[in-house]
Design a protein around this motif. Structure first.
Motif, PDB file in Angstrom:
ATOM      1  N   THR A 111       0.859  -1.186   0.000  1.00 38.70           N
ATOM      2  CA  THR A 111       0.000   0.000   0.000  1.00 38.70           C
ATOM      3  C   THR A 111       0.892   1.231   0.000  1.00 38.70           C
ATOM      4  O   THR A 111       1.793   1.347   0.839  1.00 38.70           O
ATOM      5  N   VAL A 112       0.626   2.132  -0.943  1.00 38.05           N
ATOM      6  CA  VAL A 112       1.466   3.301  -1.171  1.00 38.05           C
ATOM      7  C   VAL A 112       0.622   4.565  -1.072  1.00 38.05           C
ATOM      8  O   VAL A 112      -0.458   4.644  -1.665  1.00 38.05           O
ATOM      9  N   ARG A 113       1.130   5.541  -0.325  1.00 37.21           N
ATOM     10  CA  ARG A 113       0.503   6.862  -0.270  1.00 37.21           C
ATOM     11  C   ARG A 113       1.563   7.920  -0.499  1.00 37.21           C
ATOM     12  O   ARG A 113       2.647   7.854   0.093  1.00 37.21           O
ATOM     13  N   ASP A 114       1.248   8.865  -1.341  1.00 35.89           N
ATOM     14  CA  ASP A 114       2.182   9.954  -1.651  1.00 35.89           C
ATOM     15  C   ASP A 114       3.557   9.420  -2.077  1.00 35.89           C
ATOM     16  O   ASP A 114       4.590   9.966  -1.704  1.00 35.89           O
ATOM     17  N   GLY A 115       3.557   8.311  -2.821  1.00 38.72           N
ATOM     18  CA  GLY A 115       4.792   7.769  -3.352  1.00 38.72           C
ATOM     19  C   GLY A 115       5.633   6.978  -2.367  1.00 38.72           C
ATOM     20  O   GLY A 115       6.750   6.592  -2.699  1.00 38.72           O
ATOM     21  N   LEU A 116       5.107   6.693  -1.162  1.00 38.51           N
ATOM     22  CA  LEU A 116       5.864   5.963  -0.140  1.00 38.51           C
ATOM     23  C   LEU A 116       5.050   4.781   0.377  1.00 38.51           C
ATOM     24  O   LEU A 116       3.825   4.860   0.514  1.00 38.51           O
ATOM     25  N   ILE A 117       5.750   3.706   0.701  1.00 40.21           N
ATOM     26  CA  ILE A 117       5.100   2.499   1.222  1.00 40.21           C
ATOM     27  C   ILE A 117       4.649   2.751   2.658  1.00 40.21           C
ATOM     28  O   ILE A 117       5.457   3.107   3.512  1.00 40.21           O
ATOM     29  N   VAL A 118       3.361   2.548   2.909  1.00 37.83           N
ATOM     30  CA  VAL A 118       2.831   2.716   4.267  1.00 37.83           C
ATOM     31  C   VAL A 118       2.474   1.374   4.907  1.00 37.83           C
ATOM     32  O   VAL A 118       2.333   1.286   6.126  1.00 37.83           O
ATOM     33  N   HIS A 119       2.320   0.333   4.078  1.00 38.94           N
ATOM     34  CA  HIS A 119       1.938  -0.970   4.611  1.00 38.94           C
ATOM     35  C   HIS A 119       2.325  -2.040   3.606  1.00 38.94           C
ATOM     36  O   HIS A 119       2.159  -1.851   2.398  1.00 38.94           O
ATOM     37  N   THR A 120       2.872  -3.146   4.110  1.00 33.79           N
ATOM     38  CA  THR A 120       3.093  -4.317   3.259  1.00 33.79           C
ATOM     39  C   THR A 120       2.637  -5.565   3.984  1.00 33.79           C
ATOM     40  O   THR A 120       2.638  -5.634   5.217  1.00 33.79           O
ATOM     41  N   ARG A 121       2.219  -6.521   3.191  1.00 34.76           N
ATOM     42  CA  ARG A 121       1.962  -7.878   3.659  1.00 34.76           C
ATOM     43  C   ARG A 121       2.870  -8.748   2.794  1.00 34.76           C
ATOM     44  O   ARG A 121       2.684  -8.847   1.585  1.00 34.76           O
ATOM     45  N   ASP A 122       3.879  -9.340   3.421  1.00 31.91           N
ATOM     46  CA  ASP A 122       4.929 -10.078   2.711  1.00 31.91           C
ATOM     47  C   ASP A 122       4.723 -11.577   2.904  1.00 31.91           C
ATOM     48  O   ASP A 122       4.664 -12.052   4.043  1.00 31.91           O
ATOM     49  N   TYR A 123       4.658 -12.284   1.791  1.00 30.93           N
ATOM     50  CA  TYR A 123       4.506 -13.736   1.833  1.00 30.93           C
ATOM     51  C   TYR A 123       5.752 -14.360   1.220  1.00 30.93           C
ATOM     52  O   TYR A 123       6.105 -14.054   0.079  1.00 30.93           O
ATOM     53  N   ALA A 124       6.410 -15.213   2.013  1.00 29.13           N
ATOM     54  CA  ALA A 124       7.619 -15.881   1.550  1.00 29.13           C
ATOM     55  C   ALA A 124       7.757 -17.214   2.278  1.00 29.13           C
ATOM     56  O   ALA A 124       7.113 -17.443   3.307  1.00 29.13           O
ATOM     57  N   ASP A 125       8.608 -18.059   1.765  1.00 32.53           N
ATOM     58  CA  ASP A 125       8.894 -19.358   2.357  1.00 32.53           C
ATOM     59  C   ASP A 125       9.763 -19.147   3.600  1.00 32.53           C
ATOM     60  O   ASP A 125      10.904 -18.691   3.485  1.00 32.53           O
ATOM     61  N   PRO A 126       9.262 -19.473   4.803  1.00 34.60           N
ATOM     62  CA  PRO A 126      10.036 -19.213   6.013  1.00 34.60           C
ATOM     63  C   PRO A 126      11.323 -20.047   6.107  1.00 34.60           C
ATOM     64  O   PRO A 126      12.306 -19.588   6.675  1.00 34.60           O
ATOM     65  N   ILE A 127      11.342 -21.235   5.512  1.00 36.54           N
ATOM     66  CA  ILE A 127      12.559 -22.055   5.557  1.00 36.54           C
ATOM     67  C   ILE A 127      13.636 -21.428   4.679  1.00 36.54           C
ATOM     68  O   ILE A 127      14.793 -21.297   5.089  1.00 36.54           O
ATOM     69  N   ALA A 128      13.255 -20.998   3.482  1.00 39.26           N
ATOM     70  CA  ALA A 128      14.220 -20.339   2.605  1.00 39.26           C
ATOM     71  C   ALA A 128      14.715 -19.044   3.242  1.00 39.26           C
ATOM     72  O   ALA A 128      15.905 -18.719   3.170  1.00 39.26           O
ATOM     73  N   GLY A 129      13.814 -18.309   3.886  1.00 40.91           N
ATOM     74  CA  GLY A 129      14.206 -17.060   4.548  1.00 40.91           C
ATOM     75  C   GLY A 129      15.179 -17.300   5.690  1.00 40.91           C
ATOM     76  O   GLY A 129      16.182 -16.592   5.822  1.00 40.91           O
ATOM     77  N   ALA A 130      14.898 -18.298   6.517  1.00 39.47           N
ATOM     78  CA  ALA A 130      15.799 -18.603   7.635  1.00 39.47           C
ATOM     79  C   ALA A 130      17.157 -19.057   7.122  1.00 39.47           C
ATOM     80  O   ALA A 130      18.196 -18.702   7.685  1.00 39.47           O
ATOM     81  N   THR A 131      17.159 -19.804   6.033  1.00 40.58           N
ATOM     82  CA  THR A 131      18.418 -20.239   5.434  1.00 40.58           C
ATOM     83  C   THR A 131      19.210 -19.031   4.941  1.00 40.58           C
ATOM     84  O   THR A 131      20.411 -18.915   5.196  1.00 40.58           O
ATOM     85  N   ALA A 132      18.538 -18.115   4.244  1.00 43.23           N
ATOM     86  CA  ALA A 132      19.217 -16.923   3.711  1.00 43.23           C
ATOM     87  C   ALA A 132      19.731 -16.015   4.818  1.00 43.23           C
ATOM     88  O   ALA A 132      20.717 -15.313   4.639  1.00 43.23           O
ATOM     89  N   LEU A 133      19.074 -16.036   5.964  1.00 47.19           N
ATOM     90  CA  LEU A 133      19.517 -15.224   7.098  1.00 47.19           C
ATOM     91  C   LEU A 133      20.570 -15.944   7.935  1.00 47.19           C
ATOM     92  O   LEU A 133      21.065 -15.402   8.920  1.00 47.19           O
ATOM     93  N   GLY A 134      20.861 -17.193   7.579  1.00 46.05           N
ATOM     94  CA  GLY A 134      21.796 -17.967   8.377  1.00 46.05           C
ATOM     95  C   GLY A 134      21.202 -18.391   9.709  1.00 46.05           C
ATOM     96  O   GLY A 134      21.918 -18.638  10.674  1.00 46.05           O
ATOM     97  N   ARG A 135      19.856 -18.491   9.755  1.00 54.61           N
ATOM     98  CA  ARG A 135      19.169 -18.783  11.011  1.00 54.61           C
ATOM     99  C   ARG A 135      18.334 -20.060  10.952  1.00 54.61           C
ATOM    100  O   ARG A 135      17.422 -20.243  11.754  1.00 54.61           O
ATOM    101  N   LEU A 136      18.647 -20.960  10.036  1.00 59.50           N
ATOM    102  CA  LEU A 136      17.876 -22.190   9.929  1.00 59.50           C
ATOM    103  C   LEU A 136      17.923 -23.026  11.209  1.00 59.50           C
ATOM    104  O   LEU A 136      16.883 -23.513  11.654  1.00 59.50           O
TER     105      LEU A 136
END
Length: 150
Positions: A111-136
């Protein structure tokens, strides 16, 4: 400054792999809400209300662990609401410690207002994310403690 939600999303995608990860924060409003419904609670809260400078610090801190190198498969879907776009993309990077490559696939409702992000809902694979963060290992321990993994 971008004026439409699409232009802001395109700026966001470009900044994701920019030279200074902190520059990504410039896409966000001074106060923003980030929701990550699939995020494991042990690693990230499902909802965060934050400010631009905290995001800047967070993005720069992440650069000590990983480097995002390129975005592929990016598609920006416009909706009936001119403030809302749906962004799909794959983010490719590398862990700095060992050089292991990773790919994260995202779907983000922005969601964008005045050219800036005010809200996001992010959907991603939590296992891939933890791996990429080095936190698996942390994720697996948290899931085991919660009885969700054995």
């Amino acid at each position: 400054m971008p004026s439409t939600a699409r232009e802001t999303a395109e700026r966001f995608l470009t900044a994701t792999t920019g030279a200074d990860p902190g520059d990504l924060a410039d896409c966000y409003a001074p106060h923003t809400v980030i929701e990550m419904p699939f995020a494991p609670p042990a690693l990230h809260p499902a909802r965060t209300e934050t400010d631009r400078e905290s995001l800047r610090a967070r993005f720069r801190a992440g650069a000590a662990v990983r480097r995002y190198e390129r975005v592929t498969g990016a598609t920006v879907h416009e909706t009936a609401d001119p403030e809302v776009v749906i962004v799909e993309y794959d983010l490719h990077g590398r862990l700095l410690a060992g050089g292991e490559p990773f790919t994260l696939s995202f779907l983000m409702v922005m969601t964008v207002r005045d050219g800036l992000i005010v809200h996001t809902r992010d959907y991603a694979d939590p296992i891939a994310g933890a791996t990429a963060l080095g936190r698996l290992p942390e994720l697996l321990e948290a899931l085991a403690a919660a009885g969700q993994y054995s």
